[in-house]
Design an enzyme around this catalytic site. Structure first.
Site, PDB file in Angstrom:
ATOM      1  N   GLU A  93       0.841  -1.215   0.000  1.00 34.90           N
ATOM      2  CA  GLU A  93       0.000   0.000   0.000  1.00 34.90           C
ATOM      3  C   GLU A  93       0.865   1.250   0.000  1.00 34.90           C
ATOM      4  OE1 GLU A  93      -2.848  -0.380   3.220  1.00 34.90           O
ATOM      5  OE2 GLU A  93      -4.186  -1.501   1.935  1.00 34.90           O
ATOM      6  N   GLU A 138      -5.298  -8.503  -0.911  1.00 40.43           N
ATOM      7  CA  GLU A 138      -5.980  -8.318   0.376  1.00 40.43           C
ATOM      8  C   GLU A 138      -7.445  -8.044   0.120  1.00 40.43           C
ATOM      9  OE1 GLU A 138      -4.577  -5.440   3.226  1.00 40.43           O
ATOM     10  OE2 GLU A 138      -2.480  -5.847   2.742  1.00 40.43           O
TER      11      GLU A 138
HETATM   12  C1  BG6 Z   1      -4.360  -2.782   4.778  1.00 32.46           C
HETATM   13  C2  BG6 Z   1      -3.013  -3.239   5.229  1.00 32.46           C
HETATM   14  O1  BG6 Z   1      -4.361  -1.422   5.017  1.00 32.46           O
HETATM   15  O2  BG6 Z   1      -5.511  -3.197   5.406  1.00 32.46           O
HETATM   16  C3  BG6 Z   1      -3.047  -4.317   6.284  1.00 32.46           C
HETATM   17  O3  BG6 Z   1      -2.159  -3.589   4.182  1.00 32.46           O
HETATM   18  C4  BG6 Z   1      -4.233  -4.100   7.195  1.00 32.46           C
HETATM   19  O4  BG6 Z   1      -1.815  -4.262   6.950  1.00 32.46           O
HETATM   20  C5  BG6 Z   1      -5.511  -4.225   6.366  1.00 32.46           C
HETATM   21  O5  BG6 Z   1      -4.251  -4.958   8.279  1.00 32.46           O
HETATM   22  C6  BG6 Z   1      -6.808  -4.162   7.149  1.00 32.46           C
HETATM   23  O6  BG6 Z   1      -6.834  -3.058   7.980  1.00 32.46           O
HETATM   24  P1  BG6 Z   1      -7.112  -3.220   9.536  1.00 32.46           P
HETATM   25  O7  BG6 Z   1      -6.907  -1.874  10.091  1.00 32.46           O
HETATM   26  O8  BG6 Z   1      -8.520  -3.690   9.667  1.00 32.46           O
HETATM   27  O9  BG6 Z   1      -6.126  -4.206  10.011  1.00 32.46           O
END
Ligand code: BG6
Length: 484
Positions: A181, A375
């Protein structure tokens, strides 16, 4: 039953060292950026750079130092991923396990041995490793010596680290990502890239200088990866999510284009090898054009990526007059209007499966490079029943709808997609909140927000569901989601 996804589609899960490994002081690992970020009310202020990490009380809780103890329990975790039938596992290498201060004379063998074991175990299970070289990570020593990415010395240190792992895992790891990211730097400058603003510094200028250094580092890492092994496939990684205009008022439409430019600022360079015209103009207008050195343009041009990867949690929405249209909120660090057409998660992130198909189309139309969803997932509270079972039908529903949207993008829209790694296949520390209770996993981890618990792993209902999805290459998404 014929496959609905391409043969060899890389189903799996994604984690990051800073959120799962723990073991922050084991086997010579050096202090990293994430070790300085507390849980609790100060967390966001520190991530945004509004409060200095130096002002955080030493007795605060720093959840990433302990994670879910994956550093010691990784064998069991990999066995569980294999049991689900993973074809691919995305994880990040902790820079400070390899170079504890970023500039050590020799790499730390103990740290490398950890990743040797992990990668060999994955390969033995037929799981393709997908390695993020830098996921919200930076040796604290580089931060304190040089201000981290403000200095070009951090580029050199990063490339030394990249060379070590690229050479060590040549022939074993084929898929690499440079910065997780990378666009997060603009929203969470400290959490994303360790940016610290000293008194008198213009934060905007600092951010764009750091952005340039990371872009050069990313391009040089891509070039290095190709030199070390021409079979390497290297991707960029952006926090994805298209901006919708609040209405068909052309001013709203143009506001959305402006926000998308902010979002694509980095990937436009990483894919095309040069700053986009809108970026050049914007930086000049705001007086934030970074200092560049001879060779930078060539490095950017030569270090373009092989594929485009992204995270997707939600779409976003903007108007030219947000004060008239309702409350803004934050989703994965992006500012957005609340979209009345969408439901929200328990953490207020809006749920938009069609938005994933929209992002896939937008990115492919823009870049014509293979895409990789690295993700996606639902952060939710889980309840453990007295018999130990966890019925997370809400997570299955979320993932099913997103996989259906992805299937449409592939089969109806013709988007080339390499794979799908769900975020947090095993519960881990949430990046934005530092909580354990914001759970994404197919695998439950018995730890609470204070870090109390046994850290014991157990299978949720979604574990068995995802196993079936992978076994049928996405053809069987469960009763209501059966594709044919
Ligand atoms: C993304 C990141 O921003 O979202 C992860 O690459 C992160 O590291 C994921 O964990 C989900 O966000 P959160 O705050 O729910 O963990």
């Amino acid at each position: 039953m014929a496959d609905r996804f391409p043969e060899g589609f890389l189903w799996g899960g994604a984690t990051a060292a800073n959120q799962c490994e723990g073991g922050y002081d084991l086997d010579g690992r050096g202090p990293s950026l994430i070790d300085l970020i507390p849980a609790g009310p100060d967390r966001m202020a520190v991530m945004k750079g509004e409060k200095s990490y130096r002002d955080v009380p030493a007795d605060a809780r720093f959840p990433s130092r302990f994670g879910i103890d994956h550093y010691r329990q990784w064998k069991e975790d990999v066995d569980l991923f294999a049991e689900m039938g993973f074809k691919c596992y995305r994880f990040s290498i902790a820079w400070t396990r390899i170079f504890p201060t970023g500039e050590d004379e020799t790499p730390n063998e103990a740290g490398l041995r950890f990743y040797d074991g992990l990668i060999d175990a994955l390969l033995a299970h037929g799981i393709q490793p997908l390695v993020t070289l830098c996921h919200f990570d930076l040796p604290v020593a580089l931060l304190e010596r040089y201000g981290g990415w403000k200095s070009r010395r951090t580029i050199d240190a990063f490339l030394r680290y990249c060379r070590v792992v690229l050479e060590r895992y040549r022939g074993k790891v084929k898929y690499w990502l440079t910065f997780n990211e990378i666009n997060m730097l603009m929203h969470l400058p400290f959490g994303g890239a360790g940016a610290v603003f000293e008194p008198g510094e213009d934060p905007d200028k600092v951010k764009y200088q750091i952005a340039h250094h990371e872009l050069v580092a990313s391009a040089l890492a891509v070039r290095l990866a190709h030199q070390i092994d021409p079979a390497n496939q290297v991707g960029c990684m952006l926090a994805g999510g298209t901006y919708y205009p609040w209405s068909c008022d052309p001013e709203d439409v143009f506001a959305a284009i402006g926000q998308d430019h902010v979002n694509y600022f980095f990937s436009d360079v990483q894919v095309r090898g040069r700053y986009a015209p809108y970026a050049v103009k914007m930086m000049a207008r705001r007086g934030v054009t970074p200092q560049m050195e001879a060779g930078d343009e060539q490095a950017l041009a030569e270090g373009t990526v092989d594929f485009v990867s992204f995270s997707y949690y939600s779409s976003r929405c903007i108007s030219a007059h947000p004060e008239k249209t309702g409350a803004m909120q934050t989703t994965n660090a992006a500012r957005t209007l609340h979209n009345p057409h969408l439901a929200s998660t328990q953490w207020g992130w809006q749920i938009d499966p069609l938005g994933l198909r929209i992002v896939l189309n937008n990115l492919y139309d823009r870049y014509q490079k293979p895409l990789f969803i690295v993700e996606n997932g639902l952060g939710a509270r889980d309840t453990v029943e007295p018999d130990g079972s966890i019925h997370d039908s809400y997570r299955i529903d979320y993932l099913r709808a997103h996989i259906q949207a992805m299937e449409q993008a592939v089969n109806v829209d013709g988007v080339p997609l390499l794979g799908y790694t769900a975020w947090g296949p095993i519960d881990l520390v949430a990046a934005s909140t530092g909580q354990m209770s914001k759970r994404y996993g197919f695998i439950y981890v018995d730890l609470d927000d204070e870090g109390r618990g046994t850290a014991r792993r157990s299978r949720k209902d979604s574990f068995y569901w995802y196993k079936q999805v992978i076994a049928t290459n996405g053809a069987d998404l469960g009763d209501s989601g059966r594709l044919r």
